[in-house]
Each structure stands twice: as C-alpha cells, then as structure tokens.
Scaffold this active site. Structure first.
Site, short mmCIF file in Angstrom:
data_model
loop_
_atom_site.label_atom_id
_atom_site.label_comp_id
_atom_site.label_asym_id
_atom_site.label_seq_id
_atom_site.Cartn_x
_atom_site.Cartn_y
_atom_site.Cartn_z
N THR A 378 0.95 -1.10 0.00
CA THR A 378 0.00 0.00 0.00
C THR A 378 0.98 1.14 0.00
OG1 THR A 378 -1.71 -1.17 1.21
CG2 THR A 378 -1.59 1.19 1.63
N ASP A 420 -10.74 -7.87 1.35
CA ASP A 420 -10.86 -7.23 2.66
C ASP A 420 -12.26 -7.39 3.27
OD1 ASP A 420 -8.25 -6.45 2.86
OD2 ASP A 420 -8.58 -4.31 2.58
O1 DON Z 1 -7.22 -1.39 3.29
C1 DON Z 1 -6.49 -2.12 3.92
O2 DON Z 1 -6.40 -2.11 5.13
C2 DON Z 1 -5.60 -3.09 3.18
N1 DON Z 1 -6.17 -3.42 1.91
C3 DON Z 1 -4.26 -2.49 3.05
C4 DON Z 1 -3.30 -3.47 2.44
C5 DON Z 1 -1.91 -3.22 2.81
O3 DON Z 1 -1.55 -2.30 3.49
C6 DON Z 1 -0.88 -4.14 2.29
N2 DON Z 1 -1.10 -5.47 2.64
N3 DON Z 1 -1.77 -6.15 3.21
#
Ligand code: DON
Length: 567
Positions: A378, A420
């Site tokens: 991210t 998610d």
């Molecule tokens: O929105 C979120 O919390 C997650 N999709 C963020 C993903 C992330 O930071 C990288 N890996 N898991």
C-alpha cells in the site's frame, strides 16, 4: 518531459543539500515538503508546490506519478483515503475506497460446498472492487485544489509515455510474470515485460503506452475519463470476458465521498484521522485515549513496561475493530462515538493489569486473524505547502501489485480489495476467516480498511502528518510514530526509524521487528505473559513534522525508493 526534468534539476541545483536525508536526520525546508515512496513522485509533487500549487494539488500529482513509478501500490485501479487539514483550521477527508459491484452477494466467493472457491476473494476477477482512486483525486481537487487539473496529471503522463528507469524492487514481480501463462495475465505481461516476454533490468528504460493513454483520458476529462468512455468500456469488456462482475453501470455509479474526519485529543494535541470504512482512525484514537493516562515518557521508549501497556491498548482496540466496524452506510448503528470517548477508554484502562498480560478474549468469535505477516504494499504520501495546509494520503491495490490483472488496453493494475470483506458469512476460524456481519459483502458496499492517514494539530495548525502501508499493522505503526514524537521527544526522522511492534488481539502474539528490541527487554516483556514473534520490517511511514518556521520530512528507510523532498 524535458521541461519537467529541467525544472526539477534547476530546483535541485539551487537548493543544494536540502534534499539530503539520512535516516534519523530529517530533511528541513521552509516552503514545502513532499514525502512519498518514489523519488520521481516526490519530485513531481515538489515541482507543483514550487509552481505555487497547494498541498492538495501536490498530493494529486504525486499520487498519479506513483501510479506510474510504483505499480506495486501506486494506482488508478485501487482506492484509498485522503485526510486534509488547512492552515485555516478546516479539516475534511475524502473516501475513495473501492466498492463491491452491483451484482455482488455475501456468498459470491463460495462454491456449492460452502467453501471459498479457488481463493477467489484474493485472486481473479471476482477479487476486484470497483476502483475509487480517480474519483477521489478528482473530488479532492475540485473541492480544495488550485492549479489546473490537466497540469497535475501531466507529469504522470510524461513518465508513462517517455519512460523511466525500471527499479530493482520490481524484479520479483517481473520474474513471476514471465511464468504467468493464464490468459487472465496476458495484458499484464504486455504492460510490464519487454515485448511481453522478458524482464526489464533495473535501470532499463520502461515505457507504458497503454497507461499513458488511460492517463490522458483522465487528464482531458477528469472523472468521466475513467468511469465512462474508452477506459470504462475496456474494463467492463475484460471483466465480462473473464468472469468478473464489474459492468459499465458499476463504473457509472461510483462516486467518491467527502466526509468529516474522526477526531480525538491527546495531551493537548488534536488528532484527525480517517473514519469508517477505515477502522484506522477509530482504533488509533481509542488507543491514544487509553494511553493518555500513563506516564509513557517515564517508562522509557520501548522498555518492557511501555511495550506492555502499548500491547494492552492494541489488544482492546483491535477487538472492538473486529466486532463493530464496517462501511457506515451499511452499519448505521456502529458505536463510533462511544469507541472514541475518553470515558470508554478509562473503562478499558482499568482492565489493564500493569504486571500481567490479559487474555485475548476470543469467546465473542473464534480466532479472527491468521498469524501471517502483512505485506507492505500500500503506499502513503504526506504533503505540506508554504501556506501550512497539510495532506495525508494512503491508497492501495491491497496485495502487492493487487490482483496482478491488467484489463487489455488499459495499462494499469486492478486491485484485489474484495479480499478485505469477510468472505464466509457466519464462519470465523483460527485460520483467519472472519464472518461477522458489519463487513460482509453487499452490492455497492465498501470493504473495511486499516489505512490510517492522520494529521496531528496544535492550536489549530497541523504539526504532524503521518501514515504508512502494512495492512492491520498500519494502525499500530501510526500510533508509535505519534507517541515517539509526543511522548518520547523524537524528531520525525527518529520517530519513523525507531523499531516497532504489532499486536492485533488475535492471534495473541506480538510481533517485534527483528533486531529492533534487545533480548533483555524481550525477556522482561515475555515474563509479563506475552508471546513474541520476530518479523522483518513493519511499515513504510512517510511523515512530515512542522516546527517553528521549518518543515521536516522523513521517508522511512524501510522503503526502497522513498524520498522526502522539500524546498
Ligand atoms: O485497506 C487495507 O487495510 C488493506 N487493503 C491495506 C493493504 C496493505 O496495506 C498491504 N497489505 N496487506
């Protein structure tokens, strides 16, 4: 491009070592600061500031360049959140989290046997949420930007069209693509491999003509240049061809939203962060409220006693996160005000035994989360302009390179954010499934996030801009950077570099960054009843602090190509 590079170079030469950053020594500058995960993106943002653009303008330009130069996380095919604090005290946020398609159902990932089919919540077209990034950047610019939209997309167009040196960080992904035979990934190979077959070596010029064309449509037509017309058609056609649910109607229906930040206070500072559908701001403020009554400074940074109270506040906030939080439009009764209140924190604090770790009470559900390490893919960027306006922006494709799918002709990666959501209604297991209602799939619902772009203010002025990638570890990394500055008196470089820990209620394990905390401290901490697991780096926090007349920028040394640039 030549003009852009010439201007960047000229500003560099004039400013000399304003750009030198070395770990704990932050970059200092007077007029503006951009910190992001790729130096070309920070440069583009800095250039916008130098031209007289404001923090929102610079954040938009930086985010678009990251979509070109940091394809693991920078994106136009994903979503995220922007938190704003103006020099005039105005605060707001933009929610551009992806949505489930109109045809989505709570059981869309399940086969007849009731099991998740083919990892379809994380892989393939069903894992793709309706992208939100372009809508979010357009909306933030329309409300708060000052320079012409087309100028802000221009640096990204130029870098996609004329190319830039491929990076070492991409090598693993490129190697993997050479082995990807499934037709689902043909367009990805065409976009990322030389002649669709061989790997670009680090430093080799990499051009992205399809991405440049997609960006030009956005440059010309803004929101409609992505959600209608050629890009929308290419995306919807590809989705239909490969068993996806995203249609032209989904794209036409997508809107980003402006919403109030969640707000808390901590030792005289104001905390502004992202509210649901992110869980980040609520959990962060809940933890700060719990910790406010302890003398953390006297305990000492990363002492066993300090790590103990940190862990206990994390345990409680993450339990509440799992029980209560989801997309507010689908969960009108979430107890957000209670979770943010000082009185609730006080109740939680009284349940903390200073000499003993509590249980993670899993009786409400079975274990919710697997112990797997969170990826860091991210990306977060922080910006502050000469007027003192601040932007904290975190956006994502979910996994590294998202779904790894490019719809033919578009040149950009699609997210796999549908992962998610809670995939199996009613089922929670020790292997990491969670089935509680607030975050089940529904048409046009946004999936719960942990992204925690945050701005800390004092007397109505932003003084700290904080954020990071890292899945659920995001919330705890942001917490620790803030505590490092406010309680432990660190400068922003030291605060970002300091070793971090993570606990998320379940599994009942605390991860320590490897080599970060001494064995002696670890033994004292374990003697309180905690279980420790060592891990690699946690997060890539790109942060800014404003102090006196200066801005201080810190790009996390855990990031490959991150850079703080001020002027
Ligand atoms: O929105 C979120 O919390 C997650 N999709 C963020 C993903 C992330 O930071 C990288 N890996 N898991």
């Amino acid at each position: 491009m030549r003009l852009f590079l010439a201007i960047v170079l000229a500003v560099f030469l004039c400013l000399g070592d304003a750009f030198a950053q070395s770990g704990r020594i932050p970059v200092a500058a007077e007029h503006g600061m951009v910190v992001s995960s790729h130096h070309l993106a920070s440069e583009a943002g800095m250039h916008v500031l130098a031209q007289g653009g404001n923090a929102v303008d610079a954040a938009v330009a930086t985010a678009f360049v990251l979509a070109v130069t940091l394809p693991s996380a920078g994106n136009i095919g994903g979503g995220g959140f922007l938190v704003y604090h103006g020099a005039d005290g105005h605060t707001t946020t933009f929610n551009f989290r992806e949505k489930a398609p109109l045809a989505a159902t709570p059981t869309m990932f399940l086969g007849e046997d009731g099991e998740i089919q083919d990892n379809s919540n994380h892989e393939g077209m069903l894992s793709v949420g309706v992208p939100g990034t372009v809508a979010g950047l357009v909306l933030a610019h329309a409300r708060l930007g000052s320079l012409p939209w087309a100028d802000l997309v221009a640096p990204a167009v130029v870098l996609a069209e004329e190319g830039f040196p491929s990076t070492r960080a991409m090598q693993g992904f490129l190697q993997m693509l050479t082995r990807a035979d499934d037709p689902l990934y043909h367009a990805t190979r065409a976009a990322f491999l030389k002649d669709g077959a061989t790997v670009y070596a680090p430093g080799e010029l990499w051009k992205q003509p399809d991405l440049a064309a997609s960006l030009k449509r956005i440059q010309r037509e803004g929101h409609d240049g992505f959600y209608y017309g050629e890009t929308a058609r290419l995306l919807a056609d590809f989705s239909a061809e490969h068993g996806g649910l995203i249609t032209l109607d989904d794209l036409a229906a997508y809107q980003a939203e402006e919403q109030a930040p969640v707000h808390g206070t901590y030792r005289g500072y104001d905390i502004y962060s992202m509210g649901p559908p992110s869980s980040g701001g609520v959990a962060l403020i809940e933890m700060l409220n719990i910790l406010e009554d302890y003398d953390l400074e006297a305990m000492g940074h990363n002492s066993a006693q300090y790590l103990h109270v940190l862990t206990e506040s994390m345990r409680r906030a993450f339990a509440d996160r799992a029980e209560h939080l989801g997309d507010p439009r689908f969960n009108p009764d979430m107890p957000v005000a209670r979770l943010l209140s000082k009185s609730y924190a006080e109740r939680l604090r009284t349940s903390i035994d200073p000499g003993r770790a509590s249980e993670s009470d899993s009786s409400r559900f079975a274990a919710l989360y697997a112990a797997q390490e969170e990826s860091e893919e991210t990306t977060h960027l922080s910006v502050m302009d000469r007027m003192g306006n601040a932007v904290s922006l975190t956006y994502t494709l979910e996994h590294s390179y998202g779904s790894r799918i490019v719809a033919k002709g578009t040149g950009f990666l699609l997210n796999n954010e549908m992962g998610d959501f809670n995939p199996v209604p009613g089922r929670t297991t020790s292997r990491g499934l969670i089935g509680t209602p607030p975050n089940r799939v529904a048409p046009e619902k946004r999936m719960l996030s942990s992204m925690t772009p945050t701005i800390v203010a004092k007397d109505g002025k932003p003084v700290l801009i904080v954020g990071t990638p890292g899945g659920r570890t995001i919330i705890n990394t942001v917490l620790q950077v803030i505590l490092n500055v406010i309680d432990h008196g660190m400068n922003i470089g030291e605060a970002v570099e300091a070793p971090r820990i993570h606990h998320q209620w379940l599994p009942n394990v605390t991860s320590f960054e490897r080599l970060g905390i001494s064995p002696d401290t670890r033994h004292l901490y374990e003697a309180l009843g905690h279980t420790v697991r060592l891990r690699g780096t946690q997060g890539r926090a790109h942060c800014i602090a404003a102090q006196g007349d200066l801005l201080y920028g810190a790009a996390d040394s855990r990031s490959y190509d991150g850079r703080a640039i001020g002027f």
